[in-house]
Design an enzyme around this catalytic site. Structure first.
Site, PDB file in Angstrom:
ATOM      1  N   ASN A 245     -10.282  -0.289   0.095  1.00 37.32           N
ATOM      2  CA  ASN A 245      -8.823  -0.178   0.146  1.00 37.32           C
ATOM      3  C   ASN A 245      -8.256  -0.678  -1.186  1.00 37.32           C
ATOM      4  O   ASN A 245      -8.315  -1.874  -1.467  1.00 37.32           O
ATOM      5  CB  ASN A 245      -8.323  -1.014   1.328  1.00 37.32           C
ATOM      6  CG  ASN A 245      -6.816  -1.012   1.467  1.00 37.32           C
ATOM      7  OD1 ASN A 245      -6.087  -0.625   0.556  1.00 37.32           O
ATOM      8  ND2 ASN A 245      -6.337  -1.455   2.616  1.00 37.32           N
TER       9      ASN A 245
ATOM     10  N   HIS B 141      -3.322   7.069   2.601  1.00 36.60           N
ATOM     11  CA  HIS B 141      -3.749   5.770   2.097  1.00 36.60           C
ATOM     12  C   HIS B 141      -5.118   5.462   2.692  1.00 36.60           C
ATOM     13  O   HIS B 141      -5.333   5.623   3.890  1.00 36.60           O
ATOM     14  CB  HIS B 141      -2.737   4.703   2.499  1.00 36.60           C
ATOM     15  CG  HIS B 141      -3.234   3.310   2.264  1.00 36.60           C
ATOM     16  ND1 HIS B 141      -3.777   2.922   1.057  1.00 36.60           N
ATOM     17  CD2 HIS B 141      -3.286   2.220   3.072  1.00 36.60           C
ATOM     18  CE1 HIS B 141      -4.131   1.651   1.137  1.00 36.60           C
ATOM     19  NE2 HIS B 141      -3.860   1.207   2.352  1.00 36.60           N
TER      20      HIS B 141
ATOM     21  N   CYS C 189       0.818  -1.231   0.000  1.00 33.74           N
ATOM     22  CA  CYS C 189       0.000   0.000   0.000  1.00 33.74           C
ATOM     23  C   CYS C 189       0.845   1.272   0.000  1.00 33.74           C
ATOM     24  O   CYS C 189       0.327   2.356  -0.260  1.00 33.74           O
ATOM     25  CB  CYS C 189      -0.932   0.016   1.206  1.00 33.74           C
ATOM     26  SG  CYS C 189      -1.978  -1.436   1.277  1.00 33.74           S
TER      27      CYS C 189
HETATM   28  O1  UT7 Z   1      -3.913  -1.358   3.593  1.00 33.12           O
HETATM   29  C1  UT7 Z   1      -2.987  -1.353   4.630  1.00 33.12           C
HETATM   30  C2  UT7 Z   1      -3.157  -2.316   5.643  1.00 33.12           C
HETATM   31  N1  UT7 Z   1      -4.494  -2.684   6.055  1.00 33.12           N
HETATM   32  C3  UT7 Z   1      -5.112  -2.000   7.023  1.00 33.12           C
HETATM   33  O2  UT7 Z   1      -4.708  -0.958   7.440  1.00 33.12           O
HETATM   34  C4  UT7 Z   1      -6.322  -2.669   7.649  1.00 33.12           C
HETATM   35  C5  UT7 Z   1      -6.262  -2.537   9.163  1.00 33.12           C
HETATM   36  N2  UT7 Z   1      -7.278  -3.243   9.893  1.00 33.12           N
HETATM   37  C6  UT7 Z   1      -8.595  -2.954   9.823  1.00 33.12           C
HETATM   38  O3  UT7 Z   1      -9.011  -2.116   9.046  1.00 33.12           O
HETATM   39  C7  UT7 Z   1      -9.523  -3.637  10.798  1.00 33.12           C
HETATM   40  O4  UT7 Z   1      -8.756  -4.359  11.742  1.00 33.12           O
HETATM   41  C8  UT7 Z   1     -10.562  -4.584  10.126  1.00 33.12           C
HETATM   42  C9  UT7 Z   1     -11.588  -3.785   9.390  1.00 33.12           C
HETATM   43  C10 UT7 Z   1      -9.866  -5.555   9.197  1.00 33.12           C
HETATM   44  C11 UT7 Z   1     -11.299  -5.402  11.198  1.00 33.12           C
HETATM   45  O5  UT7 Z   1     -11.887  -4.533  12.151  1.00 33.12           O
HETATM   46  P1  UT7 Z   1     -11.674  -4.785  13.698  1.00 33.12           P
HETATM   47  O6  UT7 Z   1     -12.474  -3.784  14.408  1.00 33.12           O
HETATM   48  O7  UT7 Z   1     -10.195  -4.799  13.968  1.00 33.12           O
HETATM   49  O8  UT7 Z   1     -12.322  -6.206  13.902  1.00 33.12           O
HETATM   50  P2  UT7 Z   1     -11.658  -7.546  14.458  1.00 33.12           P
HETATM   51  O9  UT7 Z   1     -10.759  -8.165  13.439  1.00 33.12           O
HETATM   52  O10 UT7 Z   1     -11.109  -7.289  15.817  1.00 33.12           O
HETATM   53  O11 UT7 Z   1     -12.955  -8.470  14.601  1.00 33.12           O
HETATM   54  C12 UT7 Z   1     -13.995  -8.164  15.539  1.00 33.12           C
HETATM   55  C13 UT7 Z   1     -15.112  -9.186  15.370  1.00 33.12           C
HETATM   56  C14 UT7 Z   1     -14.628 -10.632  15.381  1.00 33.12           C
HETATM   57  O12 UT7 Z   1     -15.598 -11.404  16.075  1.00 33.12           O
HETATM   58  P3  UT7 Z   1     -15.368 -11.847  17.614  1.00 33.12           P
HETATM   59  O13 UT7 Z   1     -14.100 -12.632  17.609  1.00 33.12           O
HETATM   60  O14 UT7 Z   1     -15.253 -10.552  18.370  1.00 33.12           O
HETATM   61  O15 UT7 Z   1     -16.588 -12.626  17.900  1.00 33.12           O
HETATM   62  C15 UT7 Z   1     -14.621 -11.008  13.936  1.00 33.12           C
HETATM   63  O16 UT7 Z   1     -14.810 -12.389  13.733  1.00 33.12           O
HETATM   64  O17 UT7 Z   1     -15.783  -9.002  14.118  1.00 33.12           O
HETATM   65  C16 UT7 Z   1     -15.817 -10.239  13.400  1.00 33.12           C
HETATM   66  N3  UT7 Z   1     -15.698  -9.948  11.967  1.00 33.12           N
HETATM   67  C17 UT7 Z   1     -16.784  -9.701  11.198  1.00 33.12           C
HETATM   68  N4  UT7 Z   1     -18.088  -9.654  11.465  1.00 33.12           N
HETATM   69  C18 UT7 Z   1     -18.921  -9.347  10.446  1.00 33.12           C
HETATM   70  C19 UT7 Z   1     -14.587  -9.855  11.215  1.00 33.12           C
HETATM   71  N5  UT7 Z   1     -14.914  -9.543   9.951  1.00 33.12           N
HETATM   72  C20 UT7 Z   1     -16.272  -9.446   9.905  1.00 33.12           C
HETATM   73  C21 UT7 Z   1     -17.185  -9.145   8.887  1.00 33.12           C
HETATM   74  N6  UT7 Z   1     -18.489  -9.096   9.202  1.00 33.12           N
HETATM   75  N7  UT7 Z   1     -16.790  -8.872   7.627  1.00 33.12           N
END
Ligand code: UT7
Length: 324
Positions: A281, A251, A112
């Site tokens: 993204n 980004h 990225c």
């Molecule tokens: O491009 C450069 C690099 N990339 C980035 O900068 C991306 C950085 N990261 C992010 O943008 C975020 O971490 C995400 C959007 C990927 C995820 O958001 P988050 O708030 O960090 O969620 P998480 O991974 O901590 O997941 C929270 C919960 C989990 O459930 P439990 O374990 O709390 O029950 C996941 O299983 O949300 C669940 N989850 C979803 N639920 C519905 C993960 N993806 C989804 C989904 N829909 N698509």
């Protein structure tokens, strides 16, 4: 003498995929995606929209704005992690496609951060040889490198391309400076394998597939801290006050990352250009797409100081300052 952006361009695939479309293929919801990422739609390439064709269309648009002909381009650098072939480079396909007959061309991979890395590289070429005209492009078809069964990643990414034409100008316009960083120790938090090796000695025990794998929560934490540090280091290096910056074009990974950055830096949210809600993204393409959109919407005026910042796989991160 400065390295100025003479023109900007972008191209987004025609097909728009909404969060509701994603609800039909994986266990997710529009509400979750919008709350956690800010994303509502993303563009997904179809036939005739391979990475190099997205790149070529963005390039043609940037050339038109710059009033520069493709045959006058000396170098084409494409930042990408999703070219349709491993060899030749995406940049060589762009060179062929737009008829930039005298240009040499190559790709760079800084995930990225690729566009910021390529911009810095092009600035240094032009400083060494002010006669050069350079096309810097960020282009991605991440839909081809996404695991559509993994809801942690497939909701985030989108396809598209953005381009700038760079050339030397008199006066204080142009790239002021850049600060770039990498940390390969953290590679596993955000990575993508190649196809399985043909050499049995080098074969991975089980092919994980050629798609993006990400520990989102960890990447999130590093992204905020790293971009803040890169910005502060660059402002210090160039002796530019944060107040002097007219627009930040970051980004576009996640609206929550950008909100955190705004909070930590203490800048007005209106000074940060955000379009992640429309395109998701798009990795190396996100900054040049945003830059073109901001430019065409007259969010950037002559003399403005524009700050770019990025974070991505590697890890790679960095920032660049441009006087428009
Ligand atoms: O491009 C450069 C690099 N990339 C980035 O900068 C991306 C950085 N990261 C992010 O943008 C975020 O971490 C995400 C959007 C990927 C995820 O958001 P988050 O708030 O960090 O969620 P998480 O991974 O901590 O997941 C929270 C919960 C989990 O459930 P439990 O374990 O709390 O029950 C996941 O299983 O949300 C669940 N989850 C979803 N639920 C519905 C993960 N993806 C989804 C989904 N829909 N698509």
């Amino acid at each position: 003498m400065g390295t100025a952006i003479l023109g900007t361009g972008a191209y987004l695939p025609e097909r728009v995929m909404t969060n509701q479309d994603l609800e039909k293929i994986i266990d997710t919801s529009d509400e979750w995606i919008q709350t956690r990422t800010g994303i509502r739609t993303r563009c997904i390439g179809g036939k005739g929209e391979e990475t190099y064709l997205l790149a070529a269309r963005a390039a043609v648009s940037a050339l038109e704005m710059a009033g520069v002909s493709a045959v006058d381009i000396d170098l084409i650098v494409v930042a990408t992690i999703s070219s349709h072939m491993l060899m030749p480079s995406c940049a060589c396909f762009v060179q062929k496609e737009i008829g930039a007959s005298k240009a040499f061309a190559y790709d760079i991979n800084a995930a990225c951060s690729g566009f910021v890395y390529a911009l810095d590289l092009a600035d240094k070429y032009i400083q060494a040889d002010p006669g050069k005209k350079i096309l810097v492009i960020g282009a991605e078809a991440l839909s081809s490198r996404t695991n559509w069964e993994d809801r942690n990643t497939c909701i985030i990414f989108g396809d598209g391309a953005g381009a700038v034409v760079l050339g030397a100008v008199e006066g204080d316009r142009g790239v002021i400076g850049a600060r770039l960083f990498s940390d390969g120790n953290l590679w596993s938090l955000l990575h993508m394998h190649t196809a399985p090796s043909c050499n049995p000695e080098l074969l991975q025990s089980a092919s994980p597939g050629v798609h993006i794998v990400m520990e989102g929560r960890e990447v999130f934490k590093y992204a905020v801290k790293a971009m803040e540090e890169a910005i502060l280091a660059l402002l210090e290096q160039e002796q530019v006050a944060l107040d002097a910056v007219s627009l930040v074009v970051p980004h576009q990974a996640n609206v929550r990352i950008l909100n955190k950055l705004v909070e930590r830096l203490g800048i007005g949210a209106e000074k940060v250009f955000i379009n992640v809600q429309k395109y998701g993204n798009t990795s190396a393409a996100s900054i040049p797409i945003a830059l073109d959109e901001a430019n065409r919407a007259s969010r950037i005026q002559a003399g403005d100081i524009v700050l770019l910042c990025s974070f991505g796989g590697g890890f790679t991160w960095g920032a660049a300052l441009i006087r428009w």
